[in-house]
Design an enzyme around this catalytic site. Structure first.
Site, PDB file in Angstrom:
ATOM      1  N   ASP A 174      10.312  -5.842  -4.385  1.00  0.00           N
ATOM      2  CA  ASP A 174      11.323  -6.139  -5.393  1.00  0.00           C
ATOM      3  C   ASP A 174      12.687  -6.351  -4.739  1.00  0.00           C
ATOM      4  O   ASP A 174      13.184  -5.488  -4.008  1.00  0.00           O
ATOM      5  CB  ASP A 174      11.418  -4.989  -6.395  1.00  0.00           C
ATOM      6  CG  ASP A 174      10.090  -4.703  -7.077  1.00  0.00           C
ATOM      7  OD1 ASP A 174       9.120  -5.439  -6.807  1.00  0.00           O
ATOM      8  OD2 ASP A 174      10.011  -3.732  -7.848  1.00  0.00           O
ATOM      9  N   ASP A 193      15.913  -5.098   0.916  1.00  0.00           N
ATOM     10  CA  ASP A 193      17.223  -5.346   0.319  1.00  0.00           C
ATOM     11  C   ASP A 193      18.057  -4.085   0.174  1.00  0.00           C
ATOM     12  O   ASP A 193      19.177  -4.144  -0.320  1.00  0.00           O
ATOM     13  CB  ASP A 193      17.060  -6.022  -1.053  1.00  0.00           C
ATOM     14  CG  ASP A 193      16.383  -5.117  -2.070  1.00  0.00           C
ATOM     15  OD1 ASP A 193      15.438  -4.378  -1.688  1.00  0.00           O
ATOM     16  OD2 ASP A 193      16.777  -5.140  -3.249  1.00  0.00           O
ATOM     17  N   ASP A 240       9.578  -5.394   1.969  1.00  0.00           N
ATOM     18  CA  ASP A 240       9.770  -4.815   0.650  1.00  0.00           C
ATOM     19  C   ASP A 240       9.393  -5.864  -0.400  1.00  0.00           C
ATOM     20  O   ASP A 240       9.376  -7.067  -0.110  1.00  0.00           O
ATOM     21  CB  ASP A 240      11.234  -4.392   0.498  1.00  0.00           C
ATOM     22  CG  ASP A 240      11.534  -3.793  -0.859  1.00  0.00           C
ATOM     23  OD1 ASP A 240      10.751  -2.943  -1.315  1.00  0.00           O
ATOM     24  OD2 ASP A 240      12.534  -4.219  -1.466  1.00  0.00           O
TER      25      ASP A 240
END
Length: 361
Positions: free
Chosen positions: A14, A132, A12
């Site tokens: 961001d 995240d 991922d």
């Protein structure tokens, strides 16, 4: 590259590669901040044979509220910085939809990565996903690969980049042993491939100090939690800790492929201790040392030999431990340090061969 194919690390963007701002949109250069530890971790993973693919959801990218140009500038700078450090991404896959669209290309759906499912040159069994958010972990499950949720203040998670790199690059040899009896409750956790400060609590401060020497001087991660019938005496706590530690060593070593297998001599002021050990599968202890004092701190000196015998018996370890000197504190501590140094040498990886002509250890 593995024997089966290329390992891919899906990542991922961001909150994983770069920190996510309060408005969850990195649309300006001043918002660009790298997640701590990401570059050294990716370099380790690159050297371990992984290639990297960014898979990111960018809500409404290309709309008036999030123009493509405001995304491209920070994103290109990010990629350029990574490339300057030797980190190149195989692909950058971007979904531009909104959550309500339920687009097949939006994580955790697999629309963006279907070509990896069809590519026989990709080893999905050894690939992984790092993100995240829970959707990243669901994406990993949908893809049939391992998922790591990075620890962030916004969404929780249990991993940092250094830990992920260790997990994927080192194939760490770990064990957790719980030993509960009517006399003691012992828990030992160890990782033979990670150096960390030992965390030890047995109710016996001097024994704690000795176990700390094992973690420190063997270069391993060691956690020991022990509760015993100290109102009777120290025997059961020290003995059962040795048994649990030996069992954990045996379990963590597995089939023992690649270990160096074999001693260490250590001076400590006037004291000299030597430890020669062999994880050959046959438990045996030879202890050559005498103590004048009945105790050092809160540890009976008669239990020094008994502790190492307990470790040997449950680890299937042959140990020849010799100590001479004048100061009993130094002698006990030198025994533990010499054992730890020998242990660190013996469990160190040196290839993948089995160090035995018998074909088993």
């Amino acid at each position: 590259m593995s024997a089966r194919g290329q390992k891919i690390l899906f990542v991922d963007r961001d909150g994983t590669l770069i920190e996510e701002p309060a408005d969850f949109q990195i649309d300006a250069f001043e918002k660009l901040r790298f997640v701590p530890g990401v570059i050294p971790a990716l370099l380790r993973l690159r050297d371990a044979g992984f290639e990297f693919v960014i898979v990111t959801n960018q809500d409404g990218l290309g709309t008036e509220g999030y123009p493509q140009s405001t995304f491209d500038g920070p994103n290109d700078l990010m990629l350029g910085i990574f490339e300057s450090q030797g980190i190149v991404f195989r692909e950058v896959l971007v979904d531009r939809s909104w959550p309500a669209d339920n687009a097949p290309t939006r994580k955790p759906a697999l629309g963006l990565v279907m070509h990896y499912l069809r590519d026989r040159g990709i080893d999905l069994d050894c690939s992984a996903m790092i993100g995240d958010r829970d959707t990243d972990i669901q994406f990993a499950e949908n893809l049939g690969i391992r998922g790591f949720k990075l620890r962030t203040t916004q969404f929780g998670g249990a991993w940092d980049w250094a830990g992920i790199a260790h997990e994927l690059c080192d194939a760490p040899r770990r064990a957790t042993v719980v030993r509960n009896t009517k006399e003691t409750r012992i828990r030992v956790e160890l990782d033979l491939d990670a150096a960390a400060d030992a965390r030890v609590s047995t109710g016996l401060p001097f024994f704690d100090h000795m176990l700390d020497q094992i973690g420190k001087h063997a270069g391993i991660s060691l956690v020991v939690q022990a509760e015993g019938d100290l109102q009777i005496d120290e025997h059961h706590t020290i003995e059962d800790t040795g048994i649990a530690l030996g069992q954990a060593l045996r379990e963590a070593l597995g089939d023992k492929r690649g270990i160096a297998r074999y001693g260490f001599t250590l001076p400590m002021d006037e004291t000299l201790a030597s430890a020669a050990l062999d994880f050959g599968g046959r438990p045996y202890l030879v202890f050559d040392g005498r103590f004048v004092r009945e105790r050092v701190g809160d540890m009976p000196t008669e239990l020094v030999e008994h502790f190492f015998r307990s470790v040997c018996d449950s680890a299937a370890l042959n140990l020849n431990l010799k100590v001479e000197g004048d100061n009993d504190h130094h002698k006990v501590e030198a025994c533990f340090k010499a054992f730890a140094r020998a242990l660190g040498q013996a469990v160190r990886r040196s290839g993948d061969a089995l160090p035995s002509t018998k074909g088993t250890l």
